[in-house]
Design a protein around this motif. Sequence first.
Motif, PDB file in Angstrom:
ATOM      1  N   THR A  43       0.800  -1.229   0.000  1.00 22.43           N
ATOM      2  CA  THR A  43       0.000   0.000   0.000  1.00 22.43           C
ATOM      3  C   THR A  43       0.831   1.277   0.000  1.00 22.43           C
ATOM      4  OG1 THR A  43      -1.861  -1.093   1.069  1.00 22.43           O
ATOM      5  CG2 THR A  43      -1.711   1.285   1.355  1.00 22.43           C
ATOM      6  N   GLN A  44       1.895   1.318   0.812  1.00 24.82           N
ATOM      7  CA  GLN A  44       2.659   2.552   0.973  1.00 24.82           C
ATOM      8  C   GLN A  44       3.966   2.569   0.190  1.00 24.82           C
ATOM      9  OE1 GLN A  44       2.041   2.412   5.491  1.00 24.82           O
ATOM     10  NE2 GLN A  44       2.204   4.601   5.118  1.00 24.82           N
ATOM     11  N   LEU A  45       4.111   1.692  -0.783  1.00 22.34           N
ATOM     12  CA  LEU A  45       5.345   1.667  -1.555  1.00 22.34           C
ATOM     13  C   LEU A  45       5.351   2.756  -2.623  1.00 22.34           C
ATOM     14  CD1 LEU A  45       6.005  -2.142  -2.039  1.00 22.34           C
ATOM     15  CD2 LEU A  45       6.937  -0.593  -0.322  1.00 22.34           C
ATOM     16  N   PRO A  46       6.529   3.207  -3.029  1.00 23.50           N
ATOM     17  CA  PRO A  46       6.624   4.244  -4.068  1.00 23.50           C
ATOM     18  C   PRO A  46       5.951   3.811  -5.365  1.00 23.50           C
ATOM     19  CG  PRO A  46       8.744   3.902  -3.003  1.00 23.50           C
ATOM     20  CD  PRO A  46       7.846   2.804  -2.530  1.00 23.50           C
ATOM     21  N   GLY A  47       5.176   4.719  -5.944  1.00 27.02           N
ATOM     22  CA  GLY A  47       4.555   4.457  -7.236  1.00 27.02           C
ATOM     23  C   GLY A  47       3.219   3.761  -7.179  1.00 27.02           C
ATOM     24  N   VAL A  48       2.857   3.197  -6.024  1.00 31.69           N
ATOM     25  CA  VAL A  48       1.590   2.467  -5.903  1.00 31.69           C
ATOM     26  C   VAL A  48       0.445   3.455  -5.704  1.00 31.69           C
ATOM     27  CG1 VAL A  48       0.289   0.846  -4.462  1.00 31.69           C
ATOM     28  CG2 VAL A  48       2.691   0.404  -4.985  1.00 31.69           C
ATOM     29  N   VAL A  49      -0.675   3.231  -6.397  1.00 31.95           N
ATOM     30  CA  VAL A  49      -1.875   4.051  -6.244  1.00 31.95           C
ATOM     31  C   VAL A  49      -2.622   3.557  -5.008  1.00 31.95           C
ATOM     32  CG1 VAL A  49      -4.069   4.744  -7.281  1.00 31.95           C
ATOM     33  CG2 VAL A  49      -2.053   4.404  -8.735  1.00 31.95           C
ATOM     34  N   THR A  50      -2.713   4.400  -3.980  1.00 31.24           N
ATOM     35  CA  THR A  50      -3.328   4.016  -2.710  1.00 31.24           C
ATOM     36  C   THR A  50      -4.768   4.509  -2.668  1.00 31.24           C
ATOM     37  OG1 THR A  50      -1.173   4.146  -1.629  1.00 31.24           O
ATOM     38  CG2 THR A  50      -3.104   4.144  -0.208  1.00 31.24           C
ATOM     39  N   VAL A  51      -5.708   3.587  -2.409  1.00 34.85           N
ATOM     40  CA  VAL A  51      -7.134   3.868  -2.574  1.00 34.85           C
ATOM     41  C   VAL A  51      -7.878   3.811  -1.239  1.00 34.85           C
ATOM     42  CG1 VAL A  51      -9.237   3.238  -3.810  1.00 34.85           C
ATOM     43  CG2 VAL A  51      -6.994   2.804  -4.860  1.00 34.85           C
ATOM     44  N   ALA A  52      -8.582   4.898  -0.913  1.00 29.16           N
ATOM     45  CA  ALA A  52      -9.471   4.938   0.243  1.00 29.16           C
ATOM     46  C   ALA A  52     -10.886   4.582  -0.206  1.00 29.16           C
ATOM     47  CB  ALA A  52      -9.442   6.318   0.886  1.00 29.16           C
ATOM     48  N   SER A  53     -11.711   4.230   0.769  1.00 34.44           N
ATOM     49  CA  SER A  53     -13.065   3.760   0.475  1.00 34.44           C
ATOM     50  C   SER A  53     -14.116   4.791   0.848  1.00 34.44           C
ATOM     51  CB  SER A  53     -13.333   2.468   1.255  1.00 34.44           C
ATOM     52  OG  SER A  53     -14.688   2.069   1.140  1.00 34.44           O
ATOM     53  N   THR A  54     -15.172   4.853   0.016  1.00 36.25           N
ATOM     54  CA  THR A  54     -16.337   5.676   0.300  1.00 36.25           C
ATOM     55  C   THR A  54     -17.588   4.808   0.335  1.00 36.25           C
ATOM     56  OG1 THR A  54     -16.652   6.171  -2.054  1.00 36.25           O
ATOM     57  CG2 THR A  54     -15.350   7.733  -0.762  1.00 36.25           C
ATOM     58  N   GLY A  55     -18.621   5.336   1.001  1.00 33.81           N
ATOM     59  CA  GLY A  55     -19.900   4.640   1.075  1.00 33.81           C
ATOM     60  C   GLY A  55     -20.908   5.212   0.102  1.00 33.81           C
ATOM     61  N   ALA A  56     -22.154   4.784   0.251  1.00 29.84           N
ATOM     62  CA  ALA A  56     -23.201   5.135  -0.713  1.00 29.84           C
ATOM     63  C   ALA A  56     -23.559   6.621  -0.694  1.00 29.84           C
ATOM     64  CB  ALA A  56     -24.444   4.290  -0.450  1.00 29.84           C
ATOM     65  N   LYS A  57     -23.196   7.340   0.346  1.00 30.50           N
ATOM     66  CA  LYS A  57     -23.431   8.788   0.404  1.00 30.50           C
ATOM     67  C   LYS A  57     -22.204   9.582  -0.047  1.00 30.50           C
ATOM     68  CE  LYS A  57     -27.652   8.567   1.925  1.00 30.50           C
ATOM     69  NZ  LYS A  57     -28.782   8.901   1.010  1.00 30.50           N
ATOM     70  N   GLY A  58     -21.164   8.886  -0.472  1.00 30.18           N
ATOM     71  CA  GLY A  58     -19.972   9.564  -0.964  1.00 30.18           C
ATOM     72  C   GLY A  58     -19.019  10.007   0.119  1.00 30.18           C
ATOM     73  N   LEU A  59     -19.268   9.605   1.365  1.00 34.72           N
ATOM     74  CA  LEU A  59     -18.386   9.954   2.476  1.00 34.72           C
ATOM     75  C   LEU A  59     -17.365   8.846   2.706  1.00 34.72           C
ATOM     76  CD1 LEU A  59     -21.080  11.190   5.032  1.00 34.72           C
ATOM     77  CD2 LEU A  59     -19.790  12.560   3.376  1.00 34.72           C
ATOM     78  N   LYS A  60     -16.248   9.203   3.334  1.00 36.55           N
ATOM     79  CA  LYS A  60     -15.277   8.183   3.713  1.00 36.55           C
ATOM     80  C   LYS A  60     -15.975   7.070   4.480  1.00 36.55           C
ATOM     81  CE  LYS A  60     -12.497   8.131   7.397  1.00 36.55           C
ATOM     82  NZ  LYS A  60     -12.381   6.694   7.825  1.00 36.55           N
TER      83      LYS A  60
END
Length: 507
Positions: free
Chosen positions: A362-379
């Motif tokens: 997840t935290q390596l150089p060059g990797v695209v790190t993705v957070a999650s959202t719910g059905a209301k568009g919030l984290k």
Amino acid sequence: MTAPQPRYRRALAIPAGMAMATALAFLPNTSASAAPAAGSVPAAADAGSLSYVVNVRPGHRVPSRVERAIGEAGGTIVTSYDQIGVVVVHSSNPGFAAAVRAVPGVQSAGATRTAPLPAQSTGDLGAPKVLGADEIAAAEAAEGQDPLEPLQWDLPAIKADRAHEKSLGSSEVTVAVLDTGVDDTHPDIAPNFDRAGSVDCASGKPDTTDGAWRPGAAESPHGTHVAGEIAAAKNGVGMTGVAPGVKVSGIKVSNPDGFFYTEAVVCGFVWAAEHGADVTNNSYYTDPWYFNCTADPDQKALVEAITRASRYAERKGAVNVAAAGNENYDLAADEITDPVSPNDSTPAERVVDPSECYDIPTQLPGVVTVASTGAKGLKSSFSNYGRGVVDIAAPGGDSTRYQTPAPPATSGLILGTLPGGKWGYMAGTSMASPHVAGVAALIKSTHPYAPPALVKALLYAQADAVPCTDPYDIDADGKVDAVCEGPENRNGFYGWGMADALDAVTR
């Protein structure tokens, strides 16, 4: 707010009305069975053996003096990835790593696990919510939709439904799913499956036996779910993937007990690199350490090995996408308490500095790190975050109690394919990452000659900016559950913003 269960990672099964249910145990353990799959552990492995990576100069054969030293220290070479200078070794000598580190030509070396081969399961198998026959029958698809698409609130959240009117993606583009295995016989996956790009890497050495990439009957369905989210075919059956016209391959990097060890992850990245993957999806962390601290010589070697492998995949043309994690951690904080490492033996609580201790890949150089959202568009309530760490956001689901989707969708979780021709719901940053992998595949389809750096630049530039949620009190109990920092177009919750599939096919 109910805290996520820290021993689990990436995929959560959250029944409606509950703040957080038992997480799918696909990381520490996805099976109660301790029997290794064929090819996952050499038959002659000593019961007290550990697996190691020995890092040497890339691009050359393993130096003969290093080979001799490995043998003299009680090690047996399983395989070597000369392209990146990573050697996989088994040894029952507890002093093996220290001995070989002193050998000229060895740059780092470390044990990839703390439990002897084969790893022992330490928990129960979690399960997704399987879609029932009545729910399938009740779904009313509009013209041009697959039958279950009305239940997929996540597609319009990233404009994938509108993107599909323009393009489904190119069959010349392949997304490699490094995960628990993919059931390629599923009717939604079979039309887009790349058999030549699929393999079982669980032992650290490729097993090309036909079907070896599939999950066993007692193993986690996680990889199959992820594959469907990316590329379930638009074929009048079941659901629709984010990029339903691209290919997907299955690279199994977890053992039967659900552990993702370094040697398997290295094998997975190298295999993907050499078999034409345009995107890799990585919805896991590398066991047994949630965070790998470079001050520790063993953990330093694991970071080095997987960094080499992921960078090699990118040099060969792959965009590497990874899930941010499900513990509601601020990955940009000064310190984090890690209570789950090592997860294959006896965990001990430790405080780590995330600037020196890394969640990999997840935290390596060059990797695209993705957070999650719910059905209301919030984290999502569980999603890790962190300014400068999270690159982009996408739907991963959340408890319906927190974020309820608009009808006709009925669940705040993410619909995906399951082994045996089934469909079901799961949630986690595991589910957010494949949405971004699918969008990256659409960008690659639109710009077939774009190198990874350009695909990533377009991914970020096309994302829809989302301002910080402030205050963030997802369970409405009057207490702040996480603090977002940064401007609208680059903050700790959403990075550059929400992934945009429509821009991916039109710009």
